[in-house]
Write a protein that holds these residues in place. Sequence first.
Motif, mmCIF file in Angstrom:
data_model
loop_
_atom_site.group_PDB
_atom_site.id
_atom_site.type_symbol
_atom_site.label_atom_id
_atom_site.label_comp_id
_atom_site.label_asym_id
_atom_site.label_seq_id
_atom_site.Cartn_x
_atom_site.Cartn_y
_atom_site.Cartn_z
ATOM 1 N N SER A 1 7.421 15.293 11.488
ATOM 2 C CA SER A 1 6.909 15.570 12.858
ATOM 3 C C SER A 1 6.414 16.857 12.813
ATOM 4 N N LYS A 2 6.141 18.221 11.625
ATOM 5 C CA LYS A 2 6.084 19.241 11.325
ATOM 6 C C LYS A 2 4.938 18.916 10.622
ATOM 7 N N ASN A 3 3.556 19.261 10.473
ATOM 8 C CA ASN A 3 2.213 19.349 10.250
ATOM 9 C C ASN A 3 2.659 20.027 8.527
ATOM 10 N N THR A 4 3.474 20.734 8.217
ATOM 11 C CA THR A 4 3.003 21.625 6.498
ATOM 12 C C THR A 4 3.202 19.749 5.560
ATOM 13 N N GLN A 5 2.122 19.870 4.589
ATOM 14 C CA GLN A 5 2.984 18.561 3.962
ATOM 15 C C GLN A 5 3.099 19.036 2.436
ATOM 16 N N LYS A 6 3.125 20.495 2.672
ATOM 17 C CA LYS A 6 3.586 21.011 0.423
ATOM 18 C C LYS A 6 4.536 21.654 1.432
ATOM 19 N N LYS B 1 0.709 -1.309 -0.365
ATOM 20 C CA LYS B 1 -0.069 0.384 0.225
ATOM 21 C C LYS B 1 0.790 1.343 -0.423
ATOM 22 N N THR B 2 0.613 1.313 -1.172
ATOM 23 C CA THR B 2 1.437 3.599 -0.993
ATOM 24 C C THR B 2 0.968 4.929 -0.826
ATOM 25 N N SER B 3 1.444 5.522 0.137
ATOM 26 C CA SER B 3 0.909 6.570 0.988
ATOM 27 C C SER B 3 2.047 7.696 0.165
ATOM 28 N N GLN B 4 1.127 8.878 0.993
ATOM 29 C CA GLN B 4 2.317 9.931 0.302
ATOM 30 C C GLN B 4 2.077 10.440 1.242
ATOM 31 N N LEU B 5 3.330 11.063 1.914
ATOM 32 C CA LEU B 5 3.714 11.934 2.886
ATOM 33 C C LEU B 5 3.946 13.688 2.935
ATOM 34 N N LEU B 6 4.936 13.402 1.973
ATOM 35 C CA LEU B 6 5.457 15.343 1.666
ATOM 36 C C LEU B 6 5.503 15.181 0.407
#
Length: 771
Positions: A592-597, A549-554
């Motif tokens: 740990s930081k919330n910004t994903q972009k 399963k693939t998940s996009q993190l950043l």
Amino acid sequence: MEKITEKVLQEKGSPKTSQLNQIKSLNLSRMGLKSQDLPLPLLSKLRSLEKLDLSGNMLQELPRGLSLPHLKSLDLTNNDMEDVTTLKALKNLEELRLEDNLYLTVNDEHKVLFLLPKLRMFNGKDISSTANHIRYVSSEILRKRVIGVWEKDFSLPDPPTAQSLASVEKKFVSAACTQVKYGPSSLSDYTKWRVETIAKEYLKSLTNPEEEEEEEEEEEEECTPETPVKMNGAVHSPPKRKHCDLDASGVTESPRKRRTVNEVGTPEASPRKSSRLSIAPSAEASPRKSSRVLNTPQKSSTGLSSPRKSAVNGGAVSEPSSRKSNRLQSTPLKMANSTASPKKAAVPGTPTAKRGKPEPEKKHSATPNKIARKTVKYQVPQEPASLQPLHVLQCHSKQNSPDDFSTQLWACAFEPVQNNGDATGWQQTVATCGGESVCVIDCESGHVLKKYKVPGEEFYSLAWTTLLMSREGGCARSCSILAAGGKRGIVKLIHPRVSMAYGEFRASRRAISALRFSPSHTSFLFTGAYDNKIVMWDIGGLDRDYHFKTSQLLVLETGSTPLHLCLLPSSPNTHLIAGCDSGLYSFDIQLSKNTQKRSEEMEIVFPVYKKKDKSNEYRTIDGLSFLTDDIVASKSHMQGSIYLWSWSGTRDLWKGKKKEVPAVILAELQWSSTDIPYLSLNTCPGFGYIVCGDENGRLWTYHITDLMKANFKSGKVIPSTEVLEWPSPVRPGVGPVKGPSINSVAMDPDLHYLVALSDKNMVVVWKRAKN
């Protein structure tokens, strides 16, 4: 002269008889047969044939319409099979072998199990249970979902003319293929194939119900299995179904084939020698010179020679590389001349169905694939290595032609060695990519161990990692996984050890330019693409059925095409630096930081940028690699040298405020003054080595010892330790091949081998001589 005649069939058949219709067993193995060598009218006379051996030939498919009503056993091992749908006519086949057909995929395996209703043994394994699930349970689920698409959005035209029905069928099939999803992504081609045929069958049943019922009754009599199928705890008779008739629209072959057919646990494919050139006598004596492989129409019984990998027999390369490739331009060339730049692509992505953002994989993602990081202190030898050419291979040729000197090779990497007592890693194994293929090569022997081909693809990058595969009893086993990507924007996931290209996912709608796995979280993959983005993914672990399963993190915004990605050796979870077409950038990748972009924290700038003129800005970073935990080697296009600079010193200048930070230069290494871009460098920290190829096939090597580091910042340009000359491989009757541009280099951690890739379809393997 025809290879298959009535006399040949009588000689090769058993029992010995003059009547073809009395032959029950036939051995046509290792005769160099191609598909056109099998005469349909003659073979159709073998009405009593029960066992047929066609192994070790060059068959791409069986003759369409071949009728062998009593055939029960068929051996197609070690062929070039590409289309398994031609096996459909062998209705009574019970045993089939298809190992070592490198162009087949796991999707083709599922097609075989569906198309052959009586098949029980496949590649030596009993597949009765799996086959029944594919033929009946899975097909029934897909059928219900296809009918759901029809009932939701479609209805029969009024009046139902041929033209209106054809229009409805086209729209219905397209909608069904887009909307119906089932099973792992690695089986998407098979699912699409089944959905298309089910949709056509269902529409046909609505327009010709009587004909459909007759066909289903015939099919039920012919294909009813010996055992019922369990569904939701209850026992049901298998549902009726029809075999799918493939039309001429091209459904018979997937445009994105993944190379595999071997199941988990089957023996490795026999190593194959690739087309190779002998090294010129004028070069220094090699400890082991490559021998040419004679082009023969037959496959040897040992499996070491393949007719698809023939020797090079003629035609020298007489002109310098033009650096032209199939990539489309996305940005202006940063070159003084008008040579096409191979890395500036603007490849539009193939539309795909919208996907919801996947949930992070809990079971197999970060935790089981997290590795404790320890700072490694290398004892760099004081004496430089003695490297000598060993092999020159042509393993990425188009249609395996020895005359292909146009395919450009782009990336290579050694398989990581696993220190867990489980000998799953191959020593001296390197992966290479270019054109439409990925190869796994044994450096010592020069054998191509595995080859994966995706027609229409052009691979630009690859990367290795080690993932955990769950097994029975709750234990897990580590396995080396290879990721490869190119102009289609799709990442292929390959387990070379078992010849399994087990999955894929779309990383971008533009071409993929760079791939890099995290050394600490081994399921974390960074993909750089021509959409000017770097995406961090978690591809998770594997279960024993290769589900993932693939998940996009950043998502990291680069502003230009990322060419090279590097993680800090001492803290790979905190920062990533990216060499791009318009500069070198540092990114904070802490989850740990919330910004994903995110955009870059800072741009690292170099003195060569001051040479900016009308045609060049010198900001293309086309070489980047860490030599130690702190020292980075990088170069800019047209720089004519290589910088060694300090990451920590540069980072200290940033102080969280500046967007542009000057690199703290430690030394400058002399290199070629070429204006050809994208000749990347590589490092071997254990030996203190930096290597970069040039436009003439030479390798510039730099041995950075502790003594040399003490003399850094002297202001003097440091010359190369040695320039390894192009080995000048020889083509019989033509002469030596001139040196091409070296696009990429790789060294194993112990510097036993150095591999260089050229833009003229040559893989050069160098070996370190023992001191």
